[in-house]
Design a protein around this motif. Structure first.
Motif, mmCIF file in Angstrom:
data_model
loop_
_atom_site.group_PDB
_atom_site.id
_atom_site.type_symbol
_atom_site.label_atom_id
_atom_site.label_comp_id
_atom_site.label_asym_id
_atom_site.label_seq_id
_atom_site.Cartn_x
_atom_site.Cartn_y
_atom_site.Cartn_z
ATOM 1 N N PHE A 52 0.824 -1.210 0.000
ATOM 2 C CA PHE A 52 0.000 0.000 0.000
ATOM 3 C C PHE A 52 0.862 1.265 0.000
ATOM 4 C CE2 PHE A 52 -4.316 -1.609 1.808
ATOM 5 C CZ PHE A 52 -4.373 -2.546 0.797
ATOM 6 N N ASP A 53 2.168 1.116 0.140
ATOM 7 C CA ASP A 53 3.076 2.269 0.196
ATOM 8 C C ASP A 53 3.863 2.453 -1.099
ATOM 9 O OD1 ASP A 53 2.342 2.613 2.909
ATOM 10 O OD2 ASP A 53 3.815 1.099 3.512
ATOM 11 N N LEU A 54 3.530 1.693 -2.153
ATOM 12 C CA LEU A 54 4.320 1.742 -3.381
ATOM 13 C C LEU A 54 4.297 3.115 -4.036
ATOM 14 C CD1 LEU A 54 3.390 -1.671 -5.070
ATOM 15 C CD2 LEU A 54 5.396 -1.116 -3.698
ATOM 16 N N PHE A 55 3.174 3.812 -3.959
ATOM 17 C CA PHE A 55 3.016 5.104 -4.626
ATOM 18 C C PHE A 55 4.096 6.085 -4.185
ATOM 19 C CE2 PHE A 55 1.311 9.283 -5.483
ATOM 20 C CZ PHE A 55 0.564 9.141 -6.636
ATOM 21 N N ALA A 56 4.443 6.053 -2.898
ATOM 22 C CA ALA A 56 5.391 7.019 -2.352
ATOM 23 C C ALA A 56 6.842 6.571 -2.467
ATOM 24 C CB ALA A 56 5.053 7.301 -0.886
ATOM 25 N N GLU A 57 7.066 5.327 -2.852
ATOM 26 C CA GLU A 57 8.432 4.826 -2.946
ATOM 27 C C GLU A 57 9.083 5.305 -4.242
ATOM 28 O OE1 GLU A 57 8.638 0.635 -2.501
ATOM 29 O OE2 GLU A 57 7.724 0.620 -0.503
ATOM 30 N N GLU A 58 10.306 5.815 -4.123
ATOM 31 C CA GLU A 58 10.995 6.365 -5.282
ATOM 32 C C GLU A 58 11.224 5.315 -6.366
ATOM 33 O OE1 GLU A 58 15.126 8.798 -6.336
ATOM 34 O OE2 GLU A 58 14.590 8.344 -4.253
ATOM 35 N N SER A 59 11.512 4.089 -5.968
ATOM 36 C CA SER A 59 11.817 3.043 -6.945
ATOM 37 C C SER A 59 10.577 2.497 -7.638
ATOM 38 C CB SER A 59 12.555 1.886 -6.261
ATOM 39 O OG SER A 59 11.748 1.316 -5.239
ATOM 40 N N MET A 60 9.412 2.728 -7.077
ATOM 41 C CA MET A 60 8.174 2.201 -7.658
ATOM 42 C C MET A 60 7.284 3.336 -8.158
ATOM 43 S SD MET A 60 8.495 -1.078 -7.547
ATOM 44 C CE MET A 60 6.835 -1.701 -7.805
ATOM 45 N N GLY A 61 6.846 4.186 -7.252
ATOM 46 C CA GLY A 61 6.057 5.344 -7.628
ATOM 47 C C GLY A 61 4.683 4.990 -8.172
ATOM 48 N N PRO A 62 4.013 5.962 -8.791
ATOM 49 C CA PRO A 62 2.668 5.731 -9.327
ATOM 50 C C PRO A 62 2.606 4.607 -10.356
ATOM 51 C CG PRO A 62 3.139 8.075 -9.229
ATOM 52 C CD PRO A 62 4.422 7.380 -8.923
ATOM 53 N N LEU A 63 3.634 4.495 -11.214
ATOM 54 C CA LEU A 63 3.620 3.422 -12.209
ATOM 55 C C LEU A 63 3.727 2.066 -11.524
ATOM 56 C CD1 LEU A 63 3.619 2.363 -15.076
ATOM 57 C CD2 LEU A 63 6.080 2.790 -15.186
ATOM 58 N N VAL A 87 -5.502 6.246 -5.294
ATOM 59 C CA VAL A 87 -6.265 7.467 -5.044
ATOM 60 C C VAL A 87 -5.906 8.093 -3.697
ATOM 61 C CG1 VAL A 87 -8.554 8.456 -4.801
ATOM 62 C CG2 VAL A 87 -8.143 6.707 -6.529
ATOM 63 N N LEU A 88 -5.934 7.317 -2.629
ATOM 64 C CA LEU A 88 -5.628 7.879 -1.312
ATOM 65 C C LEU A 88 -4.213 8.451 -1.245
ATOM 66 C CD1 LEU A 88 -7.368 5.300 1.071
ATOM 67 C CD2 LEU A 88 -8.124 7.601 0.502
ATOM 68 N N PRO A 89 -3.179 7.708 -1.656
ATOM 69 C CA PRO A 89 -1.835 8.297 -1.608
ATOM 70 C C PRO A 89 -1.654 9.482 -2.549
ATOM 71 C CG PRO A 89 -1.780 6.124 -2.654
ATOM 72 C CD PRO A 89 -3.125 6.273 -2.034
ATOM 73 N N ALA A 90 -2.328 9.481 -3.700
ATOM 74 C CA ALA A 90 -2.214 10.609 -4.622
ATOM 75 C C ALA A 90 -2.767 11.886 -4.012
ATOM 76 C CB ALA A 90 -2.938 10.300 -5.927
ATOM 77 N N GLY A 165 -7.839 15.563 -9.641
ATOM 78 C CA GLY A 165 -6.798 14.567 -9.419
ATOM 79 C C GLY A 165 -7.357 13.244 -8.970
ATOM 80 N N MET A 166 -8.363 13.273 -8.115
ATOM 81 C CA MET A 166 -8.987 12.033 -7.665
ATOM 82 C C MET A 166 -9.602 11.278 -8.828
ATOM 83 S SD MET A 166 -12.314 11.521 -5.197
ATOM 84 C CE MET A 166 -13.312 10.029 -5.414
ATOM 85 N N LEU A 167 -10.323 11.994 -9.691
ATOM 86 C CA LEU A 167 -10.979 11.340 -10.819
ATOM 87 C C LEU A 167 -9.952 10.752 -11.790
ATOM 88 C CD1 LEU A 167 -13.860 13.871 -11.591
ATOM 89 C CD2 LEU A 167 -13.975 11.770 -10.247
ATOM 90 N N ALA A 168 -8.852 11.469 -11.999
ATOM 91 C CA ALA A 168 -7.834 10.985 -12.929
ATOM 92 C C ALA A 168 -7.175 9.709 -12.417
ATOM 93 C CB ALA A 168 -6.788 12.076 -13.164
ATOM 94 N N GLY A 234 1.855 11.138 -14.465
ATOM 95 C CA GLY A 234 1.178 11.812 -13.361
ATOM 96 C C GLY A 234 -0.308 11.939 -13.481
ATOM 97 N N ALA A 235 -0.916 11.149 -14.362
ATOM 98 C CA ALA A 235 -2.379 11.080 -14.493
ATOM 99 C C ALA A 235 -2.999 12.445 -14.770
ATOM 100 C CB ALA A 235 -3.012 10.457 -13.246
ATOM 101 N N SER A 236 -2.631 13.038 -15.906
ATOM 102 C CA SER A 236 -3.343 14.242 -16.338
ATOM 103 C C SER A 236 -4.775 13.856 -16.671
ATOM 104 C CB SER A 236 -2.667 14.853 -17.563
ATOM 105 O OG SER A 236 -2.823 14.009 -18.695
ATOM 106 N N ALA A 237 -5.670 14.823 -16.615
ATOM 107 C CA ALA A 237 -7.083 14.537 -16.863
ATOM 108 C C ALA A 237 -7.284 13.928 -18.247
ATOM 109 C CB ALA A 237 -7.907 15.814 -16.719
#
Length: 304
Positions: A52-63, A87-90, A165-168, A234-237
């Motif tokens: 659940f912490d992958l989004f914030a990890e530099e080596s993993m991130g959103p992708l 969504v929550l971490p974003a 941002g949430m919707l994207a 970065g999930a643009s609309a």
């Protein structure tokens, strides 16, 4: 075209696949569907494993988080993966326990995990609100994705101007879940075409069937790469809406084609295909469905 994982991504996702192999899958899905239950055990394992912490990890991130959601979808994980991993971490929110329902202000229809959600994240016009959930009970179940109406209880405004941002990110996660399930459904149909024989030869040897399966493969790959690109950028609309629109169009065609290829056997309780395709139908309804994604993609393009 194959997607090459980095040296840091591969071991993380291999560990995730191993965990999902033990705690998710078709048999777990069937068991949960009999009680329409959210898989708290799987959520606990994923949380303990740090996924659940992958989004914030530099080596993993959103992708990396998007790749993880795709794998959870392919293993039929019955958790709110999009909410927890993207969504929550974003939005900079701390993770919450249990099912999280996602909805938009003014939407009166049923939402996924509507019967089990303990929290609900609502996208307003310009801001989001995270509130306690007041479920009204399940209306239907698509093998673990219970649908039910839900109303926000007491809550707090997250920040201003976060609704877009949430919707994207919701669209990116929604697409990733669908891609994982679509790939499994396609693999099942391809294997069936290799095994099923007619006129003393495998039906997959007939050119007409090969063309249909090849087209599905191209469509799924297109959905995959559009979703990866949206997550990476970065999930643009616009990118998120385009990815979701293509994914939902592919979902519709893939469901129809795989069941036509396999015939009635794909809808029997004993066969695995319908476990994926019925869940996919629940994803089709979110955020206005295909028309909603196309409308928002158009608005994002011409508004820029």
């Amino acid at each position: 075209m194959d997607f090459e994982l980095s040296q840091t991504q591969r071991p993380v996702l291999d560990a995730l696949d191993s965990l999902l192999g033990r705690h998710a899958g078709v048999e777990r899905c069937r068991k949960l569907s009999s009680v329409e239950g959210y898989d708290h055990a799987l959520e606990s394992e994923l949380r303990a494993g740090g996924f659940f912490d992958l989004f914030a990890e530099e080596s993993m991130g959103p992708l990396g988080a998007t790749l993880a959601i795709e794998r959870i979808g392919s293993h039929l994980g019955t958790i709110a993966a999009t909410a927890h991993l993207l969504v929550l971490p974003a939005l900079g929110l701390h993770s919450v326990e249990g099912a999280v329902a996602l909805t938009r202000e003014g939407d009166a229809g049923p939402v996924r995990f509507g019967a089990e959600a303990t929290s609900i994240l609502v996208a307003g016009r310009t801001r989001c609100t995270l509130a306690t959930a007041a479920p009204h009970g399940a209306l239907s179940s698509a093998y673990g994705f219970s649908l039910g109406r839900i109303e926000p209880g007491t809550g707090e405004v997250v920040t201003a101007a976060t609704a877009a941002g949430m919707l994207a990110w919701w669209r990116v996660g929604l697409s990733a879940e669908a891609i994982g399930m679509m790939q499994q459904a396609l693999d099942i149909a391809v294997q069936y075409a290799k095994d099923r024989r007619a006129f003393r030869r495998a039906i997959g040897s007939f050119q007409a069937l090969q063309h249909r399966l090849a087209e599905l493969t191209i469509l799924v790959e297109g959905a995959r790469w559009l979703t990866y690109e949206a997550a990476f950028r970065g999930a643009s609309a616009e990118s998120a809406a385009i990815a979701a629109a293509h994914t939902m169009a592919t979902l519709h065609k893939l469901t129809r084609e795989t069941h036509q290829i396999m015939g009635a056997i794909g809808l029997t309780r004993e066969h695995d295909l319908h476990l994926y395709t019925l869940r996919l139908q629940a994803l089709r309804t979110e955020l206005g469905g295909l028309r909603g994604h196309r409308r928002d993609a158009t608005a994002a393009r011409w508004a820029s």
